[in-house]
Design a protein around this motif. Structure first.
Motif: not given
Length: 326
Positions: A171-178
């Motif tokens: 989930x690191x991409x989702x968290x950073x994108x958000x």
């Protein structure tokens, strides 16, 4: 030999110009991303013992380094930081005046057109050397995501053109994108270390970045080198979460994975030609066992042929010089 039927493939190899005319794969200086190791302090230029030709440099030497890089036609760098202080939660990774943030500001101030990629991880900044928060000896996934988002936001605020998270938390991409979107950085792309194997090729990098884990290893979050289909699952998740580039790391022993990912996804694919791959050739060349120029250019071309659009490589400066001679 009468009536012998065969095709004459050598017709298209008979001269240098003929070979150039039908060449299928091209390596360009513009394809290369050069890694920088920036340290705190002044008047620091330390050659990494296991990576001849690669240096840790302080901010006061950054201008000279960047002038050389730009003069060679290299248009992109990726910045790694080596902080003076570390703690359990990697505070210096997301501090607005952390070493990476200060390096980004310095580069963009004088070389505004250069693409600056920020490596977004915690391992160089944590006292335990792992890429996440530790509790009772376990690397915690979800609590780490907030710190990664904070790190990315601070790097974007400093002027990074691309955020490159390398920690392999779910989930690191989702968290950073958000986090980036909510902070007003909707236009900053993410170059995800989507497929990062738990590889033995990383040893020299850990000398350069002082990022070796103080206990255990990273096999619970980096991928098993035996697995192929898992790479596609990891890449698929990152694309769905908002990744704009996909990195495969390492490159040389994973050319099949680069091709698989290229065939499956239409995002730019980045091969990371890692430290161990660099050091093996450099050591052999220093011993006179191989022709360094031809071997490096062949190796980098193989990554392009496998499907990489871009290559992160410590050999970028050497390759740029050699490509000018071609």
């Amino acid at each position: 030999m009468d009536n012998l039927q065969f095709r004459r493939h050598r017709r298209l190899r008979k001269s240098n110009n003929m070979r150039a005319l039908v060449r299928e794969t091209f390596l360009r200086t513009e394809d290369l991303i050069y890694p920088l190791f920036v340290v705190e302090g002044n008047h620091v230029k330390n050659e990494v013992p296991s990576m001849p030709g690669v240096y840790q440099i302080s901010l006061d030497y950054l201008e000279a380094e960047m002038k050389e890089i730009v003069s060679l036609g290299i248009k992109s760098v990726i910045v790694f930081g080596v902080p003076a202080e570390k703690d359990e939660v990697g505070t210096q990774a997301y501090h607005d005046h952390g070493i990476v943030q200060e390096a980004i500001r310095a580069i963009k101030k004088q070389f505004s057109e250069l693409i600056v990629v920020a490596d977004t991880c915690l391992c160089q900044y944590t006292s335990h050397g792992h890429c996440g928060i530790i509790e009772e000896g376990q690397i915690l996934n979800d609590p780490t995501l907030n710190l990664l988002a904070q790190t990315a936001i601070s790097q974007a605020r400093a002027g990074a053109d691309i955020i490159a998270p390398s920690n392999m938390m779910d989930g690191f991409v989702a968290a950073i994108r958000k986090g980036l979107d909510e902070a007003g950085f909707e236009d900053i792309p993410i170059m995800s270390y989507a497929v990062k194997y738990a590889s033995s090729y990383y040893g020299p990098f850990r000398d350069a970045a002082h990022s070796s884990p103080q206990f255990g290893d990273r096999k619970t979050y980096q991928m098993d080198p035996s697995n192929r289909l898992e790479a596609l699952r990891e890449a698929q998740s990152d694309v769905e979460e908002g990744a704009d580039f996909l990195i495969v790391k390492p490159a040389l022993s994973y050319l099949d994975i680069i091709r698989d990912v290229k065939n499956e996804f239409n995002t730019p694919i980045v091969a990371y030609n890692v430290s161990g791959e660099y050091s093996m050739i450099k050591a052999a060349a220093l011993n006179g066992w191989v022709d360094e120029k031809s071997l490096v250019l062949e190796k980098l071309t193989s990554m392009k042929r496998a499907g990489a659009d871009l290559i992160i490589t410590y050999a970028a400066k050497d390759a740029a010089r050699w490509l000018r001679e071609e």
